[in-house]
Design a protein around this motif. Sequence first.
Motif, mmCIF file in Angstrom:
data_model
loop_
_atom_site.group_PDB
_atom_site.id
_atom_site.type_symbol
_atom_site.label_atom_id
_atom_site.label_comp_id
_atom_site.label_asym_id
_atom_site.label_seq_id
_atom_site.Cartn_x
_atom_site.Cartn_y
_atom_site.Cartn_z
ATOM 1 N N GLY A 132 0.780 -1.219 0.000
ATOM 2 C CA GLY A 132 0.000 0.000 0.000
ATOM 3 C C GLY A 132 0.816 1.275 0.000
ATOM 4 O O GLY A 132 0.403 2.287 -0.537
ATOM 5 N N ASN A 133 1.980 1.256 0.629
ATOM 6 C CA ASN A 133 2.807 2.446 0.686
ATOM 7 C C ASN A 133 3.661 2.541 -0.555
ATOM 8 O O ASN A 133 4.601 1.768 -0.727
ATOM 9 C CB ASN A 133 3.696 2.417 1.941
ATOM 10 C CG ASN A 133 2.886 2.611 3.213
ATOM 11 O OD1 ASN A 133 1.717 2.985 3.140
ATOM 12 N ND2 ASN A 133 3.486 2.360 4.346
ATOM 13 N N GLY A 134 3.349 3.489 -1.418
ATOM 14 C CA GLY A 134 4.080 3.638 -2.663
ATOM 15 C C GLY A 134 5.350 4.441 -2.482
ATOM 16 O O GLY A 134 5.745 4.801 -1.366
ATOM 17 N N THR A 135 5.968 4.754 -3.604
ATOM 18 C CA THR A 135 7.251 5.457 -3.591
ATOM 19 C C THR A 135 7.139 6.826 -2.923
ATOM 20 O O THR A 135 8.017 7.219 -2.150
ATOM 21 C CB THR A 135 7.764 5.614 -5.030
ATOM 22 O OG1 THR A 135 7.924 4.319 -5.608
ATOM 23 C CG2 THR A 135 9.099 6.335 -5.062
ATOM 24 N N LEU A 136 6.074 7.553 -3.207
ATOM 25 C CA LEU A 136 5.928 8.886 -2.619
ATOM 26 C C LEU A 136 5.805 8.815 -1.094
ATOM 27 O O LEU A 136 6.363 9.650 -0.380
ATOM 28 C CB LEU A 136 4.721 9.602 -3.226
ATOM 29 C CG LEU A 136 4.847 9.950 -4.714
ATOM 30 C CD1 LEU A 136 3.569 10.594 -5.229
ATOM 31 C CD2 LEU A 136 6.045 10.880 -4.957
ATOM 32 N N LYS A 176 7.032 6.395 0.764
ATOM 33 C CA LYS A 176 8.363 5.964 1.215
ATOM 34 C C LYS A 176 9.317 7.155 1.278
ATOM 35 O O LYS A 176 10.050 7.338 2.253
ATOM 36 C CB LYS A 176 8.889 4.902 0.248
ATOM 37 C CG LYS A 176 10.317 4.430 0.480
ATOM 38 C CD LYS A 176 10.651 3.313 -0.515
ATOM 39 C CE LYS A 176 12.091 2.841 -0.380
ATOM 40 N NZ LYS A 176 13.045 3.758 -1.019
ATOM 41 N N VAL A 177 9.290 7.967 0.229
ATOM 42 C CA VAL A 177 10.174 9.129 0.162
ATOM 43 C C VAL A 177 9.810 10.155 1.230
ATOM 44 O O VAL A 177 10.685 10.719 1.895
ATOM 45 C CB VAL A 177 10.113 9.759 -1.243
ATOM 46 C CG1 VAL A 177 10.797 11.115 -1.268
ATOM 47 C CG2 VAL A 177 10.753 8.831 -2.277
ATOM 48 N N LYS A 178 8.528 10.377 1.402
ATOM 49 C CA LYS A 178 8.088 11.380 2.381
ATOM 50 C C LYS A 178 8.496 10.995 3.797
ATOM 51 O O LYS A 178 8.957 11.835 4.584
ATOM 52 C CB LYS A 178 6.572 11.551 2.306
ATOM 53 C CG LYS A 178 6.049 12.670 3.201
ATOM 54 C CD LYS A 178 4.563 12.916 2.964
ATOM 55 C CE LYS A 178 4.069 14.084 3.811
ATOM 56 N NZ LYS A 178 2.632 14.368 3.545
ATOM 57 N N SER A 179 8.324 9.719 4.134
ATOM 58 C CA SER A 179 8.634 9.288 5.499
ATOM 59 C C SER A 179 10.142 9.186 5.751
ATOM 60 O O SER A 179 10.612 9.466 6.854
ATOM 61 C CB SER A 179 7.971 7.936 5.791
ATOM 62 O OG SER A 179 8.456 6.938 4.902
ATOM 63 N N SER A 180 10.890 8.794 4.727
ATOM 64 C CA SER A 180 12.331 8.599 4.914
ATOM 65 C C SER A 180 13.149 9.860 4.635
ATOM 66 O O SER A 180 14.269 10.008 5.128
ATOM 67 C CB SER A 180 12.827 7.483 4.000
ATOM 68 O OG SER A 180 12.751 7.876 2.637
ATOM 69 N N GLY A 181 12.571 10.761 3.801
ATOM 70 C CA GLY A 181 13.327 11.961 3.421
ATOM 71 C C GLY A 181 14.462 11.650 2.476
ATOM 72 O O GLY A 181 15.393 12.450 2.321
ATOM 73 N N ALA A 182 14.384 10.471 1.829
ATOM 74 C CA ALA A 182 15.470 10.045 0.937
ATOM 75 C C ALA A 182 14.907 9.378 -0.306
ATOM 76 O O ALA A 182 13.823 8.796 -0.280
ATOM 77 C CB ALA A 182 16.411 9.099 1.665
ATOM 78 N N MET A 183 15.651 9.476 -1.405
ATOM 79 C CA MET A 183 15.260 8.858 -2.668
ATOM 80 C C MET A 183 16.528 8.401 -3.387
ATOM 81 O O MET A 183 17.539 9.108 -3.384
ATOM 82 C CB MET A 183 14.490 9.865 -3.538
ATOM 83 C CG MET A 183 13.983 9.319 -4.847
ATOM 84 S SD MET A 183 13.009 10.587 -5.727
ATOM 85 C CE MET A 183 12.492 9.636 -7.165
ATOM 86 N N ALA A 216 0.236 6.359 -7.977
ATOM 87 C CA ALA A 216 0.468 7.769 -7.631
ATOM 88 C C ALA A 216 1.821 8.235 -8.167
ATOM 89 O O ALA A 216 1.935 9.330 -8.738
ATOM 90 C CB ALA A 216 0.396 7.953 -6.117
ATOM 91 N N PHE A 217 2.828 7.410 -8.003
ATOM 92 C CA PHE A 217 4.163 7.793 -8.486
ATOM 93 C C PHE A 217 4.216 7.767 -10.009
ATOM 94 O O PHE A 217 4.807 8.648 -10.636
ATOM 95 C CB PHE A 217 5.223 6.871 -7.898
ATOM 96 C CG PHE A 217 6.637 7.302 -8.183
ATOM 97 C CD1 PHE A 217 7.037 8.617 -7.983
ATOM 98 C CD2 PHE A 217 7.582 6.400 -8.648
ATOM 99 C CE1 PHE A 217 8.340 9.038 -8.243
ATOM 100 C CE2 PHE A 217 8.883 6.794 -8.912
ATOM 101 C CZ PHE A 217 9.260 8.114 -8.713
#
Length: 298
Positions: free
Chosen positions: A25-29, A31-38, A240-241
Motif C-alpha cells: 500500500g505504501n508507494g514510492t511517494l 516511502k520518500v516522504k517518510s524517509s526523506g530520501a530517494m 500515484a508515483f
Amino acid sequence: MRASTLTAFALALSTLLPLGASAQGNGTLDKVKSSGAMVVAYRESSIPFSYLGGDAQPTGFGWEICGKIVDQVKKATGRADLKVSTQSVTSQNRIPLLVNGTIDIECGSTTNNSDRAKQVAFAINYFYTGTRFLVKSDSPIKALADLKGKKVVSTAGTTNYQVLRKINAEQNLGFDLLAAKDHAESALLVKSGRADAFGMDDILLYGLRASEQNPAEMAVVGEAIQVEPYAIMLRKDDPAFKKLVDDVLAGMMKSGEFEALYKKWFQSPIPPKGINLNAPMSKELRDNLKALSDKPAL
C-alpha cells in the motif's frame, strides 16, 4: 482447530498483515516522504541517455528528465530537504534492485516490453530504437546474414541479447553469441578483435562510436531487427508515483521542453568529448509526443 490454536493463529496473522499491506500500500511517494530520501539509478555507459561524464558524475538525456521528476517529488511530498542518492545499475541488476526497493526510479535505456511489465512499470515512452551492429569499419559484416560463423556479443540482461539468441536459432545463422557485463565491455570486445560484432540498440551504438578516439574506425551496420520503446522504469502497482512521472513527461512533451532537450543530447555536441550524434527524432517518437503512450513492445 482448538480455540487456543485458532486464537494464536489469528494473532500471528494480525501481525503479518500490516507488513504485507505496508509493502503493497505504501508507494514510492509515501516511502520518500517518510524517509526523506530517494535513490535514483543511472547507467555508466548508455550514451546519451545516462552515463558518467567527465567529472565522473551521471549525466544525459534521461538523467536530466529524472532531475525534473525529483524536483516534482520534492513538491509533492513537501520534502524540500530530500536527500537524493545515486546508484549505478547494469542491465542484469536494474530490475531486481528496483523490485527490492534499493532504487526508486531507473533513468537509463531500458526497453519497455510486456515481459518486464510483469515485474515493473514504465512511464510514457521517451525514445524508440532498433537492434543493429557495431563492427570495425573494415569488417565484411554489412547485414544479418554476414554473421554466420562469427562471434557476436551483446550485453547480458538486455532484450537485444534475447532477440539475437532467438533469431540465431530461428534462422539457423550459426553465430557464437557472447555476453558482456555492460555496453562498454561489449564495444571493447569488438575493438580488440575478440568479437566480430556488437548487437545493441542503434542509438547506443552511435553513442559509443562517437565517443571513440577515432570514430571512423567503427561502423554501425545492418537493418534494424525490431523497433522498441525506451521508458523510465518504476515499481509496479504504484499509480500515484507513475502519474507524477507521466505528468512530468507529458508536460515537457506538450510545452516543447522535451524537443529542446532532445536537440541538446542528440543533435548537439555533448560531454565529455563534445561529440554530436546527429540523430534526428524518429517518426515513432514524434508521434508519441502527441499520443503520450506507455505501450510496451511485445
